[in-house]
Design an enzyme around this catalytic site. Structure first.
Site: not given
Length: 285
Positions: A73, A109
């Protein structure tokens, strides 16, 4: 009469390692079928050293976009052409979109978690204890702060990432934040309203593992959330439920992330009920 045929599907997928425990592929392909789209989602196990090759491959093959999960990420950012504002603020990417030949990093997210959280609690004015300071934790902390959380305590084993995240929250949002060391058998402050496990502890196949915290410090009225979707009923969720806490599993966050990703890649609005039912079917006894 000649019949027209089309044999080139829209391609999307996920880059992660490990990848075999990630149920996103089943959820998103079910959504594609329900939408009637000729689209595929390819789940790829990509070692850290091969991430750049994988991103270049996705670009070369004309993928509409892809998700990034552990451990990519943060590292994926150096392989992209641009970041959306939310991803730039968070400093992590979990969704990449191909726009006019450029790979643009997004972050779904935090928004996915926030949408799920709001089914059980409103974050405005809340005191949050967040375990972890990685990509998912960064996104969740930023979105909670932007949604009006009063104070966020970041608990992490490595001090530097926790301090950096706390400083980001304090400097770029109206929320207060502090970083504290993750001590053994960590006690959650009794004033906490929302507890979030944003680590990978408890993820399949280590389903019996639980974040090192004192479960006796959890009490009725607290919201205890876990970002892990596999299994949905993690050891932390089970322990919190036994203590009368309001619990939130990782399936809601995963569904919401998928909804946003599909919209970014295809412009279509997927059916959340189809996606949730697919996941529940996978994990039913």
């Amino acid at each position: 009469m000649r019949t027209e045929h089309h044999f080139l599907s829209l391609l999307t997928g996920s880059l992660a390692s490990p990848a075999d425990e990630n149920p996103t592929v089943a959820m998103i392909e079910a959504a594609y079928r329900a939408l009637g789209l000729d689209a595929r989602y390819i789940n790829c196990d990509v070692p850290a050293a091969m991430l750049g090759d994988a991103v270049r491959g996705a670009r070369a093959m004309g993928w509409a976009g892809f998700n990034c999960s552990i451990p990519h990420k943060l590292a994926v950012i150096s392989h992209l052409d641009a970041l959306a504002p939310s991803a730039a603020l968070i400093g992590a990417v979990n969704c990449v979109v191909l726009r006019e030949g450029r790979l643009v990093g997004e972050n779904t997210d935090g928004r996915g978690f926030l949408d799920s959280l709001r089914t059980v609690a409103e974050p405005s004015g809340s005191r949050v204890t967040l375990f972890g300071a990685g990509g998912a934790a960064r996104a969740i902390a930023v979105e909670l702060a932007l949604a009006g959380a009063g104070h966020i305590t970041i608990v992490n084993r490595r001090a530097a990432p926790a301090r950096e995240l706390a400083e980001l929250i304090a400097q770029r949002t109206s929320a207060q934040a502090s970083a504290v060391p993750w001590t053994p058998h960590h006690r959650v402050d009794r004033q906490t309203d929302i507890v979030v496990n944003a680590t990978s502890v408890g993820l399949f196949p280590n389903v019996s593992a639980m974040p090192d915290l004192d479960t006796d410090s959890l009490h009725p009225g607290m919201v205890v959330a876990d970002v892990i979707p596999n299994p949905p009923r993690t050891a932390l969720i089970e322990a919190a439920a036994q203590r009368g806490c309001v619990t939130l599993d990782g399936l809601g966050m995963l569904v919401n992330q998928g909804l946003i990703s599909i919209a970014l890649w295809t412009g279509c609005t997927a059916d959340a009920a189809v996606m949730r039912a697919t996941l529940e079917g996978l994990f039913s006894p």
